[in-house]
Design a protein around this motif. Structure first.
Motif, PDB file in Angstrom:
ATOM      1  N   GLU A  38       0.826  -1.210   0.000  1.00 33.99           N
ATOM      2  CA  GLU A  38       0.000   0.000   0.000  1.00 33.99           C
ATOM      3  C   GLU A  38       0.859   1.257   0.000  1.00 33.99           C
ATOM      4  O   GLU A  38       0.539   2.241  -0.681  1.00 33.99           O
ATOM      5  N   LYS A  39       1.953   1.239   0.761  1.00 29.62           N
ATOM      6  CA  LYS A  39       2.837   2.406   0.823  1.00 29.62           C
ATOM      7  C   LYS A  39       3.479   2.674  -0.531  1.00 29.62           C
ATOM      8  O   LYS A  39       3.572   3.824  -0.974  1.00 29.62           O
ATOM      9  N   ILE A  40       3.919   1.634  -1.194  1.00 29.67           N
ATOM     10  CA  ILE A  40       4.543   1.790  -2.510  1.00 29.67           C
ATOM     11  C   ILE A  40       3.536   2.330  -3.518  1.00 29.67           C
ATOM     12  O   ILE A  40       3.856   3.199  -4.342  1.00 29.67           O
ATOM     13  N   LYS A  41       2.302   1.849  -3.459  1.00 30.01           N
ATOM     14  CA  LYS A  41       1.259   2.368  -4.354  1.00 30.01           C
ATOM     15  C   LYS A  41       0.993   3.853  -4.086  1.00 30.01           C
ATOM     16  O   LYS A  41       0.850   4.655  -5.010  1.00 30.01           O
ATOM     17  N   ASP A  42       0.937   4.222  -2.817  1.00 31.14           N
ATOM     18  CA  ASP A  42       0.693   5.622  -2.460  1.00 31.14           C
ATOM     19  C   ASP A  42       1.825   6.532  -2.952  1.00 31.14           C
ATOM     20  O   ASP A  42       1.586   7.651  -3.424  1.00 31.14           O
ATOM     21  N   LEU A  43       3.047   6.050  -2.848  1.00 31.30           N
ATOM     22  CA  LEU A  43       4.210   6.870  -3.213  1.00 31.30           C
ATOM     23  C   LEU A  43       4.341   7.053  -4.729  1.00 31.30           C
ATOM     24  O   LEU A  43       4.799   8.106  -5.192  1.00 31.30           O
ATOM     25  N   PHE A  44       3.931   6.043  -5.496  1.00 29.76           N
ATOM     26  CA  PHE A  44       4.198   6.097  -6.929  1.00 29.76           C
ATOM     27  C   PHE A  44       2.988   6.438  -7.800  1.00 29.76           C
ATOM     28  O   PHE A  44       3.159   6.998  -8.888  1.00 29.76           O
ATOM     29  N   THR A  45       1.785   6.104  -7.365  1.00 30.08           N
ATOM     30  CA  THR A  45       0.624   6.401  -8.202  1.00 30.08           C
ATOM     31  C   THR A  45       0.468   7.912  -8.368  1.00 30.08           C
ATOM     32  O   THR A  45       0.449   8.662  -7.394  1.00 30.08           O
ATOM     33  N   ASN A  46       0.398   8.353  -9.630  1.00 32.27           N
ATOM     34  CA  ASN A  46       0.280   9.777 -10.004  1.00 32.27           C
ATOM     35  C   ASN A  46       1.550  10.587  -9.699  1.00 32.27           C
ATOM     36  O   ASN A  46       1.508  11.820  -9.652  1.00 32.27           O
ATOM     37  N   LEU A  47       2.674   9.902  -9.510  1.00 36.20           N
ATOM     38  CA  LEU A  47       3.946  10.604  -9.319  1.00 36.20           C
ATOM     39  C   LEU A  47       4.316  11.358 -10.590  1.00 36.20           C
ATOM     40  O   LEU A  47       4.357  10.795 -11.681  1.00 36.20           O
ATOM     41  N   GLN A  48       4.568  12.663 -10.454  1.00 40.90           N
ATOM     42  CA  GLN A  48       4.955  13.495 -11.598  1.00 40.90           C
ATOM     43  C   GLN A  48       6.470  13.581 -11.692  1.00 40.90           C
ATOM     44  O   GLN A  48       7.153  13.791 -10.694  1.00 40.90           O
ATOM     45  N   ILE A  49       6.992  13.416 -12.893  1.00 40.90           N
ATOM     46  CA  ILE A  49       8.429  13.555 -13.169  1.00 40.90           C
ATOM     47  C   ILE A  49       8.567  14.615 -14.259  1.00 40.90           C
ATOM     48  O   ILE A  49       8.160  14.394 -15.400  1.00 40.90           O
ATOM     49  N   GLU A  50       9.121  15.751 -13.900  1.00 40.32           N
ATOM     50  CA  GLU A  50       9.169  16.875 -14.837  1.00 40.32           C
ATOM     51  C   GLU A  50      10.578  17.449 -14.937  1.00 40.32           C
ATOM     52  O   GLU A  50      11.375  17.367 -14.001  1.00 40.32           O
ATOM     53  N   GLY A  51      10.860  18.066 -16.106  1.00 36.61           N
ATOM     54  CA  GLY A  51      12.150  18.702 -16.328  1.00 36.61           C
ATOM     55  C   GLY A  51      12.477  18.735 -17.809  1.00 36.61           C
ATOM     56  O   GLY A  51      11.959  17.932 -18.600  1.00 36.61           O
ATOM     57  N   ASP A  52      13.343  19.667 -18.169  1.00 38.58           N
ATOM     58  CA  ASP A  52      13.771  19.810 -19.576  1.00 38.58           C
ATOM     59  C   ASP A  52      12.578  19.962 -20.516  1.00 38.58           C
ATOM     60  O   ASP A  52      12.605  19.486 -21.668  1.00 38.58           O
ATOM     61  N   GLY A  53      11.521  20.599 -20.037  1.00 37.63           N
ATOM     62  CA  GLY A  53      10.354  20.813 -20.870  1.00 37.63           C
ATOM     63  C   GLY A  53       9.509  19.582 -21.088  1.00 37.63           C
ATOM     64  O   GLY A  53       8.584  19.597 -21.912  1.00 37.63           O
ATOM     65  N   LEU A  54       9.792  18.515 -20.349  1.00 40.32           N
ATOM     66  CA  LEU A  54       9.038  17.270 -20.486  1.00 40.32           C
ATOM     67  C   LEU A  54       8.316  16.956 -19.190  1.00 40.32           C
ATOM     68  O   LEU A  54       8.738  17.371 -18.107  1.00 40.32           O
ATOM     69  N   SER A  55       7.233  16.216 -19.313  1.00 40.80           N
ATOM     70  CA  SER A  55       6.452  15.843 -18.138  1.00 40.80           C
ATOM     71  C   SER A  55       5.961  14.410 -18.289  1.00 40.80           C
ATOM     72  O   SER A  55       5.384  14.040 -19.320  1.00 40.80           O
ATOM     73  N   CYS A  56       6.198  13.617 -17.269  1.00 40.40           N
ATOM     74  CA  CYS A  56       5.736  12.226 -17.257  1.00 40.40           C
ATOM     75  C   CYS A  56       4.965  11.974 -15.966  1.00 40.40           C
ATOM     76  O   CYS A  56       5.204  12.622 -14.953  1.00 40.40           O
ATOM     77  N   LYS A  57       4.065  11.014 -16.019  1.00 41.21           N
ATOM     78  CA  LYS A  57       3.311  10.660 -14.824  1.00 41.21           C
ATOM     79  C   LYS A  57       3.235   9.152 -14.698  1.00 41.21           C
ATOM     80  O   LYS A  57       2.970   8.441 -15.672  1.00 41.21           O
ATOM     81  N   VAL A  58       3.487   8.670 -13.482  1.00 42.29           N
ATOM     82  CA  VAL A  58       3.295   7.243 -13.196  1.00 42.29           C
ATOM     83  C   VAL A  58       1.797   7.027 -12.993  1.00 42.29           C
ATOM     84  O   VAL A  58       1.182   7.614 -12.109  1.00 42.29           O
TER      85      VAL A  58
END
Length: 338
Positions: A38-58
């Motif tokens: 459950e903790k791992i799901k909470d930490l990673f679900t909808n995690l945003q990774i942004e930089g260099d004009g790019l954006s990704c979401k888990v």
């Protein structure tokens, strides 16, 4: 260690009103599998990774397989965890095309520093835009992922273990919560306690019981016998230095001296040991009998251990399962049946 019956505070259950793990002396375990998932799901679900004009979401934790346990031994917390994690990610390209891929984390464990944990980036469809996003995740996104892994480990050690170190008699609160003990190991065991009896040791009666367990191994009886009687093989599954004299009246010492005794009988079909755990009442030994036979092209091992202190019954059963049977199967591949 003080002699049994001479007032060693580590063994006086009356010193705590709940009679639970006096002074945190006994080994206790708390299963962290469900909490970790459950903790791992909470930490990673909808995690945003942004930089260099790019954006990704888990978008999803696709897989989270493994195990985790927290141990309290003599007031010291020890952690074991091993996880194989797969995350799904998406990114919107300039042409509004959805770019998809996965992040594989195959070796999150206490044996590896977070900086050494593999973070593998894969791409569902190879396009120019997709390759740019993949490169971004490979160069900068990994650190964001590792930061979340650090948060998981930190939470496991601080948040999950609250209440595992119990207060001593001078600091007992009115409301004391009993900790959960026992770790759901993967092996299915047949451990049957027998009616207890009284045994005289050093002038004091100790309530004892008998443990019986049965295991099946994918190897020959001769191979299993060597696991218990060959120094290099014992060192391999115990993962530490070993003292071993595989002969009648020969001594053995395992797990940093926590388990020791001597061989009373030794043959390819039967091993009998005078056996004790260092933390047991001073001078008290049990007797371990390991019968080895071949059945249906497998090796069947039947363990009978008599004169186990009743207070140590559960921890002794669990330690046989984890540090002997499970370790042998994992180390030598004797647990994989076709």
């Amino acid at each position: 260690m003080a002699k049994w019956g001479q007032g060693d505070p580590r063994w006086i259950v009356e010193e705590r009103p709940d009679a639970t793990n006096v002074n945190n002396w006994h080994w206790t375990e708390k299963n962290a599998c469900a909490w970790s998932q459950e903790k791992i799901k909470d930490l990673f679900t909808n995690l945003q990774i942004e930089g260099d004009g790019l954006s990704c979401k888990v978008t999803e934790v696709e897989k989270c397989e493994g195990e985790a346990v927290a141990n309290n031994r003599k007031g010291k917390l020890i952690f074991f965890y091993e996880w194989n994690i797969v995350l799904k990610w998406t990114s919107s390209g300039k042409s509004d095309n959805v770019i998809e891929g996965k992040i594989n984390i195959p070796n999150l464990s206490e044996e590896n520093d977070i900086s050494e944990v593999d973070v593998e980036i894969t791409l569902k469809d190879s396009t120019d835009e997709g390759e740019k996003v993949k490169h971004f995740l490979h160069t900068k996104g990994k650190e964001v992922v590792r930061d979340s892994l650090k948060k998981y480990v930190s939470s496991l050690k601080e948040e999950f273990t609250k209440g595992m170190i119990l207060p001593k008699k001078d600091s007992v609160n009115e409301n004391i919560t009993n900790i959960t003990t026992g770790f759901n190991v993967k092996m299915q065991m047949n451990a049957t306690p027998i009616q207890t009896k009284q045994n005289d040791t050093l002038g004091c009666k100790i309530s004892t019981t008998t443990i019986k367990q049965q295991q099946k191994f994918q190897c020959s009886p001769e191979e299993f016998y060597k696991v218990f009687t060959t120094l290099e093989m014992v060192q391999a599954f115990t993962k530490g230095p070993v003292k071993l004299e595989p002969k009648v009246h020969g001594k053995f010492e395992l797990f940093g001296g926590n388990i020791y005794g001597e061989f009373l009988e030794i043959s390819p079909t039967k091993i009998v040991q005078k056996w004790r755990c260092k933390q047991w009442p001073s001078g008290h030994f049990s007797q371990v009998t390991i019968d080895i036979c071949e059945k249906n092209y497998q090796t069947e091992v039947n363990l009978t251990q008599v004169d186990v202190p009743t207070s140590e019954e559960e921890s002794t059963k669990e330690n046989w399962e984890r540090y002997y049977w499970d370790a042998i199967k994992r180390t030598f591949g004797f647990g994989y049946f076709m």
